[in-house]
Design a protein around this motif. Structure first.
Motif, PDB file in Angstrom:
ATOM      1  N   LEU A  14      12.939  65.931  33.459  1.00 54.84           N
ATOM      2  CA  LEU A  14      14.339  66.314  33.631  1.00 54.84           C
ATOM      3  C   LEU A  14      14.615  67.754  33.193  1.00 54.84           C
ATOM      4  N   ARG A  15      13.670  68.391  32.499  1.00 50.95           N
ATOM      5  CA  ARG A  15      13.849  69.793  32.096  1.00 50.95           C
ATOM      6  C   ARG A  15      13.915  70.718  33.310  1.00 50.95           C
ATOM      7  N   LEU A  55      22.349  64.113  33.536  1.00 51.17           N
ATOM      8  CA  LEU A  55      23.496  64.315  32.656  1.00 51.17           C
ATOM      9  C   LEU A  55      22.985  65.026  31.408  1.00 51.17           C
ATOM     10  N   VAL A  56      23.511  66.229  31.138  1.00 52.35           N
ATOM     11  CA  VAL A  56      23.017  67.043  30.026  1.00 52.35           C
ATOM     12  C   VAL A  56      24.097  67.143  28.952  1.00 52.35           C
ATOM     13  N   ALA A  57      23.770  66.644  27.772  1.00 55.78           N
ATOM     14  CA  ALA A  57      24.674  66.723  26.628  1.00 55.78           C
ATOM     15  C   ALA A  57      24.561  68.100  25.982  1.00 55.78           C
ATOM     16  N   PRO A  58      25.585  68.558  25.250  1.00 59.17           N
ATOM     17  CA  PRO A  58      25.492  69.843  24.548  1.00 59.17           C
ATOM     18  C   PRO A  58      24.308  69.915  23.584  1.00 59.17           C
ATOM     19  N   GLY A  60      21.425  68.893  24.246  1.00 58.67           N
ATOM     20  CA  GLY A  60      20.208  69.048  25.024  1.00 58.67           C
ATOM     21  C   GLY A  60      19.636  67.721  25.513  1.00 58.67           C
ATOM     22  N   ARG A  61      20.179  66.614  25.018  1.00 58.50           N
ATOM     23  CA  ARG A  61      19.725  65.291  25.463  1.00 58.50           C
ATOM     24  C   ARG A  61      20.020  65.133  26.949  1.00 58.50           C
ATOM     25  N   VAL A 100      21.064  69.304  38.852  1.00 60.99           N
ATOM     26  CA  VAL A 100      20.095  68.879  39.864  1.00 60.99           C
ATOM     27  C   VAL A 100      18.938  69.864  39.845  1.00 60.99           C
ATOM     28  N   PRO A 101      17.792  69.479  40.434  1.00 57.50           N
ATOM     29  CA  PRO A 101      16.712  70.465  40.576  1.00 57.50           C
ATOM     30  C   PRO A 101      17.157  71.581  41.522  1.00 57.50           C
TER      31      PRO A 101
END
Length: 192
Positions: A14-15, A55-58, A60-61, A100-101
């Motif tokens: 997901l990175r 879904l990216v949390a502040p 970084g999760r 998204v990628p």
């Protein structure tokens, strides 16, 4: 899975999902639906049933989410993700980015840029004076606005003369009064 000194290194697929396409701004109803503000018109076709986002949390999760149902409401979308079944899950996601990628994004025409590309670019005048870096791209009624520490620059040809992706520079022609130092009480909004 690679190993270094006996410690497993886990590659996070997901990175690679780095292109922001929307932000969750509010909850909608009690069953976990959310209101999503899309980042520009180019990403609108991505909001369809069955599409997967990161879904990216502040912090970084990252978490994969899949659209179960979606409909437009004004300038936003009401989205029900399969992973959210209750309003408490939706409340925890407010403020998170949907990404998204890069290869999922539609092809851009000549002279078109993604807002995420512009953030972090250095702004300079035609004379070579450095103004600062783009902290945010705000959507305004008729055009977008580049936010820098020294002021806001409308994204119109009269002010923005050139954008160089390779050098990460934006050349502008400032007008009198366009670049005034923002009062300190307003600068906190754009701090990183």
């Amino acid at each position: 899975m690679a190993k270094r000194k006996g410690v497993p290194i886990i590659a996070d697929p997901l990175r690679a999902w780095t292109q922001p396409v929307g932000t969750i701004v509010a909850t909608h109803g009690l069953k976990g639906a959310v209101k999503v503000h899309p980042k520009g018109e180019r990403v609108l076709p991505l909001f369809e049933v069955g599409r997967t986002f990161c879904l990216v949390a502040p912090s970084g999760r990252r978490q994969k989410v899949t659209i179960e149902s979606v409909y437009a409401k004004g300038a936003n979308f009401i989205v029900k993700f399969a992973e959210f079944t209750h309003i408490t899950q939706a409340e925890q996601s407010i403020g998170m980015q949907l990404t998204v990628p890069e290869e999922w994004l539609p092809q851009l025409d000549e002279g078109e840029f993604l807002a995420s590309e512009l953030v972090g670019m250095t702004v300079v005048t035609e004379a070579g004076e450095e103004i600062g870096e783009v902290l945010e791209v705000m959507e305004a009624g008729a055009h977008d606005v580049l936010v820098t520490g020294r002021g806001m620059i409308p994204m119109v040809r009269e002010f923005v003369k050139a954008i160089d992706r390779q050098a990460r520079r934006i050349v502008i022609k400032p007008q009198p009064g366009l670049l005034e130092e923002a009062p300190k009480r307003y600068r906190w909004r754009w701090r990183k």
